[in-house]
Write a protein that holds these residues in place. Structure first.
Motif, PDB file in Angstrom:
ATOM      1  N   VAL A  63       0.852  -1.196   0.000  1.00 44.04           N
ATOM      2  CA  VAL A  63       0.000   0.000   0.000  1.00 44.04           C
ATOM      3  C   VAL A  63       0.879   1.234   0.000  1.00 44.04           C
ATOM      4  O   VAL A  63       1.649   1.471   0.940  1.00 44.04           O
ATOM      5  CB  VAL A  63      -0.930   0.009   1.232  1.00 44.04           C
ATOM      6  CG1 VAL A  63      -1.831   1.245   1.188  1.00 44.04           C
ATOM      7  CG2 VAL A  63      -1.761  -1.258   1.290  1.00 44.04           C
ATOM      8  N   GLY A  64       0.784   2.007  -1.077  1.00 41.66           N
ATOM      9  CA  GLY A  64       1.462   3.291  -1.183  1.00 41.66           C
ATOM     10  C   GLY A  64       0.428   4.346  -1.539  1.00 41.66           C
ATOM     11  O   GLY A  64      -0.617   4.455  -0.880  1.00 41.66           O
ATOM     12  N   GLU A  65       0.707   5.117  -2.602  1.00 44.04           N
ATOM     13  CA  GLU A  65      -0.315   6.053  -3.092  1.00 44.04           C
ATOM     14  C   GLU A  65      -1.548   5.281  -3.537  1.00 44.04           C
ATOM     15  O   GLU A  65      -2.681   5.723  -3.357  1.00 44.04           O
ATOM     16  CB  GLU A  65       0.258   6.861  -4.262  1.00 44.04           C
ATOM     17  CG  GLU A  65      -0.713   7.889  -4.815  1.00 44.04           C
ATOM     18  CD  GLU A  65      -0.141   8.652  -5.989  1.00 44.04           C
ATOM     19  OE1 GLU A  65      -0.873   9.501  -6.563  1.00 44.04           O
ATOM     20  OE2 GLU A  65       1.035   8.407  -6.352  1.00 44.04           O
ATOM     21  N   TYR A  66      -1.323   4.123  -4.140  1.00 45.17           N
ATOM     22  CA  TYR A  66      -2.388   3.185  -4.497  1.00 45.17           C
ATOM     23  C   TYR A  66      -2.021   1.809  -3.944  1.00 45.17           C
ATOM     24  O   TYR A  66      -0.866   1.546  -3.615  1.00 45.17           O
ATOM     25  CB  TYR A  66      -2.543   3.077  -6.024  1.00 45.17           C
ATOM     26  CG  TYR A  66      -2.942   4.359  -6.716  1.00 45.17           C
ATOM     27  CD1 TYR A  66      -4.274   4.758  -6.765  1.00 45.17           C
ATOM     28  CD2 TYR A  66      -1.981   5.161  -7.343  1.00 45.17           C
ATOM     29  CE1 TYR A  66      -4.644   5.932  -7.410  1.00 45.17           C
ATOM     30  CE2 TYR A  66      -2.337   6.325  -7.995  1.00 45.17           C
ATOM     31  CZ  TYR A  66      -3.677   6.713  -8.019  1.00 45.17           C
ATOM     32  OH  TYR A  66      -4.042   7.858  -8.647  1.00 45.17           O
ATOM     33  N   ILE A  67      -3.011   0.939  -3.857  1.00 46.57           N
ATOM     34  CA  ILE A  67      -2.738  -0.461  -3.527  1.00 46.57           C
ATOM     35  C   ILE A  67      -2.160  -1.124  -4.767  1.00 46.57           C
ATOM     36  O   ILE A  67      -2.667  -0.957  -5.873  1.00 46.57           O
ATOM     37  CB  ILE A  67      -4.021  -1.188  -3.080  1.00 46.57           C
ATOM     38  CG1 ILE A  67      -4.552  -0.587  -1.777  1.00 46.57           C
ATOM     39  CG2 ILE A  67      -3.756  -2.680  -2.897  1.00 46.57           C
ATOM     40  CD1 ILE A  67      -5.880  -1.182  -1.339  1.00 46.57           C
ATOM     41  N   GLN A  68      -1.076  -1.869  -4.570  1.00 45.56           N
ATOM     42  CA  GLN A  68      -0.449  -2.581  -5.678  1.00 45.56           C
ATOM     43  C   GLN A  68      -0.366  -4.065  -5.357  1.00 45.56           C
ATOM     44  O   GLN A  68      -0.101  -4.446  -4.217  1.00 45.56           O
ATOM     45  CB  GLN A  68       0.955  -2.044  -5.958  1.00 45.56           C
ATOM     46  CG  GLN A  68       0.990  -0.693  -6.656  1.00 45.56           C
ATOM     47  CD  GLN A  68       2.396  -0.294  -7.035  1.00 45.56           C
ATOM     48  OE1 GLN A  68       3.345  -0.469  -6.265  1.00 45.56           O
ATOM     49  NE2 GLN A  68       2.559   0.256  -8.231  1.00 45.56           N
ATOM     50  N   TYR A  69      -0.585  -4.881  -6.390  1.00 44.55           N
ATOM     51  CA  TYR A  69      -0.443  -6.331  -6.272  1.00 44.55           C
ATOM     52  C   TYR A  69       0.751  -6.735  -7.132  1.00 44.55           C
ATOM     53  O   TYR A  69       0.771  -6.465  -8.338  1.00 44.55           O
ATOM     54  CB  TYR A  69      -1.722  -7.034  -6.711  1.00 44.55           C
ATOM     55  CG  TYR A  69      -2.900  -6.678  -5.829  1.00 44.55           C
ATOM     56  CD1 TYR A  69      -3.191  -7.422  -4.690  1.00 44.55           C
ATOM     57  CD2 TYR A  69      -3.687  -5.563  -6.099  1.00 44.55           C
ATOM     58  CE1 TYR A  69      -4.246  -7.082  -3.860  1.00 44.55           C
ATOM     59  CE2 TYR A  69      -4.744  -5.205  -5.267  1.00 44.55           C
ATOM     60  CZ  TYR A  69      -5.021  -5.973  -4.152  1.00 44.55           C
ATOM     61  OH  TYR A  69      -6.057  -5.631  -3.324  1.00 44.55           O
ATOM     62  N   VAL A  70       1.744  -7.346  -6.505  1.00 49.18           N
ATOM     63  CA  VAL A  70       3.004  -7.695  -7.167  1.00 49.18           C
ATOM     64  C   VAL A  70       3.071  -9.210  -7.307  1.00 49.18           C
ATOM     65  O   VAL A  70       2.922  -9.937  -6.316  1.00 49.18           O
ATOM     66  CB  VAL A  70       4.217  -7.181  -6.363  1.00 49.18           C
ATOM     67  CG1 VAL A  70       5.516  -7.509  -7.093  1.00 49.18           C
ATOM     68  CG2 VAL A  70       4.102  -5.686  -6.103  1.00 49.18           C
ATOM     69  N   ILE A  71       3.253  -9.686  -8.531  1.00 49.36           N
ATOM     70  CA  ILE A  71       3.343 -11.123  -8.785  1.00 49.36           C
ATOM     71  C   ILE A  71       4.746 -11.426  -9.306  1.00 49.36           C
ATOM     72  O   ILE A  71       5.167 -10.894 -10.341  1.00 49.36           O
ATOM     73  CB  ILE A  71       2.291 -11.596  -9.805  1.00 49.36           C
ATOM     74  CG1 ILE A  71       0.889 -11.242  -9.325  1.00 49.36           C
ATOM     75  CG2 ILE A  71       2.383 -13.104 -10.015  1.00 49.36           C
ATOM     76  CD1 ILE A  71       0.335  -9.956  -9.879  1.00 49.36           C
ATOM     77  N   ARG A  72       5.481 -12.253  -8.556  1.00 47.25           N
ATOM     78  CA  ARG A  72       6.833 -12.643  -8.996  1.00 47.25           C
ATOM     79  C   ARG A  72       6.723 -13.854  -9.907  1.00 47.25           C
ATOM     80  O   ARG A  72       6.139 -14.867  -9.534  1.00 47.25           O
ATOM     81  CB  ARG A  72       7.710 -12.964  -7.793  1.00 47.25           C
ATOM     82  CG  ARG A  72       9.150 -13.316  -8.174  1.00 47.25           C
ATOM     83  CD  ARG A  72      10.022 -13.478  -6.958  1.00 47.25           C
ATOM     84  NE  ARG A  72       9.570 -14.578  -6.119  1.00 47.25           N
ATOM     85  CZ  ARG A  72      10.097 -14.850  -4.927  1.00 47.25           C
ATOM     86  NH1 ARG A  72      11.033 -14.079  -4.440  1.00 47.25           N
ATOM     87  NH2 ARG A  72       9.644 -15.877  -4.231  1.00 47.25           N
ATOM     88  N   VAL A  73       7.283 -13.725 -11.103  1.00 48.36           N
ATOM     89  CA  VAL A  73       7.153 -14.770 -12.121  1.00 48.36           C
ATOM     90  C   VAL A  73       8.534 -15.161 -12.627  1.00 48.36           C
ATOM     91  O   VAL A  73       9.350 -14.296 -12.951  1.00 48.36           O
ATOM     92  CB  VAL A  73       6.305 -14.272 -13.316  1.00 48.36           C
ATOM     93  CG1 VAL A  73       6.128 -15.380 -14.335  1.00 48.36           C
ATOM     94  CG2 VAL A  73       4.969 -13.734 -12.844  1.00 48.36           C
ATOM     95  N   ARG A  74       8.805 -16.449 -12.690  1.00 44.31           N
ATOM     96  CA  ARG A  74      10.036 -16.932 -13.325  1.00 44.31           C
ATOM     97  C   ARG A  74       9.681 -17.420 -14.718  1.00 44.31           C
ATOM     98  O   ARG A  74       8.908 -18.350 -14.876  1.00 44.31           O
ATOM     99  CB  ARG A  74      10.678 -18.060 -12.511  1.00 44.31           C
ATOM    100  CG  ARG A  74      12.038 -18.491 -13.070  1.00 44.31           C
ATOM    101  CD  ARG A  74      12.781 -19.350 -12.093  1.00 44.31           C
ATOM    102  NE  ARG A  74      13.234 -18.606 -10.942  1.00 44.31           N
ATOM    103  CZ  ARG A  74      14.333 -17.842 -10.912  1.00 44.31           C
ATOM    104  NH1 ARG A  74      15.073 -17.725 -12.004  1.00 44.31           N
ATOM    105  NH2 ARG A  74      14.686 -17.200  -9.830  1.00 44.31           N
ATOM    106  N   MET A  75      10.216 -16.736 -15.718  1.00 43.42           N
ATOM    107  CA  MET A  75       9.927 -17.097 -17.087  1.00 43.42           C
ATOM    108  C   MET A  75      10.604 -18.423 -17.446  1.00 43.42           C
ATOM    109  O   MET A  75      11.513 -18.883 -16.760  1.00 43.42           O
ATOM    110  CB  MET A  75      10.391 -15.982 -18.034  1.00 43.42           C
ATOM    111  CG  MET A  75       9.679 -14.657 -17.798  1.00 43.42           C
ATOM    112  SD  MET A  75       7.891 -14.800 -18.022  1.00 43.42           S
ATOM    113  CE  MET A  75       7.338 -13.188 -17.469  1.00 43.42           C
ATOM    114  N   ASN A  76      10.165 -19.032 -18.531  1.00 39.48           N
ATOM    115  CA  ASN A  76      10.679 -20.345 -18.927  1.00 39.48           C
ATOM    116  C   ASN A  76      12.171 -20.340 -19.237  1.00 39.48           C
ATOM    117  O   ASN A  76      12.812 -21.376 -19.238  1.00 39.48           O
ATOM    118  CB  ASN A  76       9.913 -20.860 -20.155  1.00 39.48           C
ATOM    119  CG  ASN A  76       8.445 -21.064 -19.844  1.00 39.48           C
ATOM    120  OD1 ASN A  76       8.082 -21.307 -18.705  1.00 39.48           O
ATOM    121  ND2 ASN A  76       7.601 -20.959 -20.851  1.00 39.48           N
ATOM    122  N   VAL A  77      12.722 -19.152 -19.505  1.00 37.24           N
ATOM    123  CA  VAL A  77      14.136 -19.063 -19.874  1.00 37.24           C
ATOM    124  C   VAL A  77      15.004 -18.694 -18.677  1.00 37.24           C
ATOM    125  O   VAL A  77      16.148 -18.286 -18.829  1.00 37.24           O
ATOM    126  CB  VAL A  77      14.330 -18.036 -21.015  1.00 37.24           C
ATOM    127  CG1 VAL A  77      13.672 -18.535 -22.279  1.00 37.24           C
ATOM    128  CG2 VAL A  77      13.763 -16.671 -20.631  1.00 37.24           C
TER     129      VAL A  77
END
Length: 554
Positions: free
Chosen positions: A220-234
């Motif tokens: 939560v900052g100026e807006y609520i943010q949803y962060v998704i950590r993704v490991r790409m196939n490479v």
């Protein structure tokens, strides 16, 4: 919000239910429904269920045992309880009282139904609504999956494919989305913003309420943010960020995100395969040019066109290498991994450079301005190394970037000359401090070698040894534990213009210790420290000795 206890009370059958207590929990979402036919069933519920019981399952258990079952209710956070009386139950009033106490404290509504009302009917009503929601989610999953599949396959290979995926995702979830690389730098954004991602102190885990292989966070900052950590196939780690500016973030949005991630992974894999093919093609051409295997004008012109280089342009070769602080690189797999990190760092910082990867180094060709001074070129090279080193810190903080710099040449036919100089400059970079007097160096220009350039051309080690004066050879052959201290003292003494005080300070030893060592060196070698010519020969000999050590490591 899905199907709630209050929604159940609004149904036709719900009109016959009487609320006993826990009215504050009427908005609890019902995520499942279970009939308690045996007391141990409470240990196997998942959480969020509406429990139906006639208390007959608890007929014979003691009050203390009943308390343990209520404790299981509290752990699983059930959505509500529907009870009916009619059968004889031991300590029924006390057990009902305990249930009501639990319900009031935990905002769990308790409803009572007539004895003749079938629990199966209530079960059917709840499951009908739950299945309706599941069917809706499945249909939405298929719709989003089909949309992203059509986008990736229908536009495969087109420009700005990542941007198109993010734009479609924004239309589905009605909030801006951005993609960041592992350095938290913006890779693409549906809103056009290009700032870096800031992970705040209040970052916490977030449950998306869908099956996922990815890590979700919320901050939560100026807006609520949803962060998704993704490991790409490479093997690349990325961060997909949703900024909640308009509608609230929901399970439907998570479904759309999961499908968008699959599309992003596909596109990363496709681009990686294309780039690897292009890099191998370019690598083969550069290898032939740098090693002088391309001789005909026609072939040179053809290769220049393939590399998009001016055949008669002005270029300089840089050879990058890495050194691990505190540890020698002995393991081949470790060396290859470090060179891979170096290559990625150079490519990210300088995407326009022509890059050739070798087993233990990265060779680059860059355009050069022959009108600039040597000092300006050196400052530019130092800035390049600094930028690459900054990029490398995200990969491995213990790796030091070094670069050897060849001379400026005109025409790609002369690149082998610049490459040979740059490669030798990197090979002898460890002696750069001894030559230039500036200590450890990360940049070595071959032109800085001066007269030592002649020594670099010597292939016969025996010829190099002849440049080491006999007096110094005696010290190098002094096979006793003090040898290393004596050599270090001699180097410092000559560097400090034979000033014993400064030598002692530099070596962190007592003045008398430094004086004793110099006297011992004189006894062992017979050096005349008052003879300027001999001292010059000794200084050159120390550098030549280090060059021989480097040759032996190759």
């Amino acid at each position: 919000m899905g199907f709630t206890v209050e929604d159940l009370l609004r149904t036709e059958e719900g009109g016959t239910m009487k609320i006993v207590c826990g009215e504050q929990g009427l908005n609890n979402e019902i995520k499942g429904v279970t009939i308690i036919e045996a007391p141990d069933i409470v240990k196997f519920i998942n959480g969020g269920e509406l429990l139906l019981t006639g208390l007959y399952a608890f007929k014979s258990c003691s009050v203390e045992e009943f308390k343990s079952y209520i404790y299981e209710f509290r752990k699983k956070k059930i959505s509500g309880l529907i009870v009916k009386r009619g059968r004889l139950v031991d300590d029924a009033d006390k057990k009902i009282e305990l249930l009501q106490e639990y319900a009031r404290k935990n905002r769990i509504p308790i409803m009572e139904v007539p004895f003749e009302m079938s629990f199966q009917r209530i079960l059917a009503i709840v499951m009908e609504h739950l299945f309706d929601e599941e069917v809706m989610l499945l249909k939405y999953f298929k719709t989003t999956h089909d949309n992203f599949t059509a986008l990736t396959l229908g536009n495969s290979g087109s420009e700005n494919q990542f941007q198109k995926i993010l734009d479609m995702l924004e239309k589905l979830i009605r909030n801006p989305v951005s993609l960041y690389n592992q350095n938290l730098t913006c890779y693409a954004s549906s809103s056009g913003e290009k700032g870096n991602l800031k992970l705040l102190d209040n970052l916490q885990d977030y449950d998306p309420d869908v099956l996922t292989n990815y890590q979700y966070w919320k901050q939560v900052g100026e807006y609520i943010q949803y962060v998704i950590r993704v490991r790409m196939n490479v093997g690349i780690q990325m961060y997909l960020v949703v900024t909640e500016k308009t509608p609230p973030f929901t399970k439907m949005d998570c479904i759309a995100i999961e499908n968008a991630i699959v599309a992003l992974q596909y596109e990363f894999s496709r681009q990686f395969a294309v780039e690897e093919l292009e890099k191998k093609f370019q690598n083969d051409i550069l290898n032939n040019i740098l090693n002088g295997k391309v001789t005909s004008e026609t072939e040179l012109e053809k290769n220049a066109g393939l590399l998009q280089m001016d055949k008669n342009g002005t270029y300089r070769v840089l050879v990058f290498g890495v050194k691990q602080d505190g540890k020698p690189q002995k393991n081949m797999n470790e060396k290859l991994m470090h060179i891979t990190c170096l290559e990625e760092a150079v490519r990210r910082r300088f995407p326009d450079l022509k890059i050739h990867r070798d087993l233990d180094k990265i060779v680059t060709i860059r355009e050069a301005d022959s009108s600039r001074t040597q000092s300006e070129h050196r400052k530019e090279m130092q800035d390049i190394v600094r930028q690459v080193q900054e990029e490398m810190k995200y990969q491995n903080r213990n790796l030091c970037v070094r670069v050897g710099v060849g001379k400026i040449v005109t025409g790609i036919a002369n690149l082998p000359e610049s490459y040979k100089e740059a490669d030798e400059a990197l090979t002898f970079i460890d002696i750069a401090g001894d030559i230039s007097g500036d200590g450890n160096s990360s940049v070595m220009m071959f032109s800085d070698f001066g007269i030592f350039k002649l020594l670099c051309e010597q292939d016969n080690l025996q010829n190099l040894i002849e440049y080491i004066p006999e007096s110094l050879q005696k010290l190098l052959q002094y096979k006793k534990p003090q040898q290393e201290d004596l050599i270090t003292t001699l180097k410092s003494y000559l560097k400090n213009n034979q000033n014993l005080s400064r030598t002692a300070q530099e070596l962190y030893v007592h003045y008398k210790t430094a004086a004793y060592r110099i006297e011992k060196i004189a006894r062992i070698t017979g050096m005349d420290f008052d003879n300027a010519n001999e001292m010059l020969a000794v200084r050159i000999g120390l550098i030549v000795y280090k060059m021989i050590e480097n040759y032996n490591k190759i």
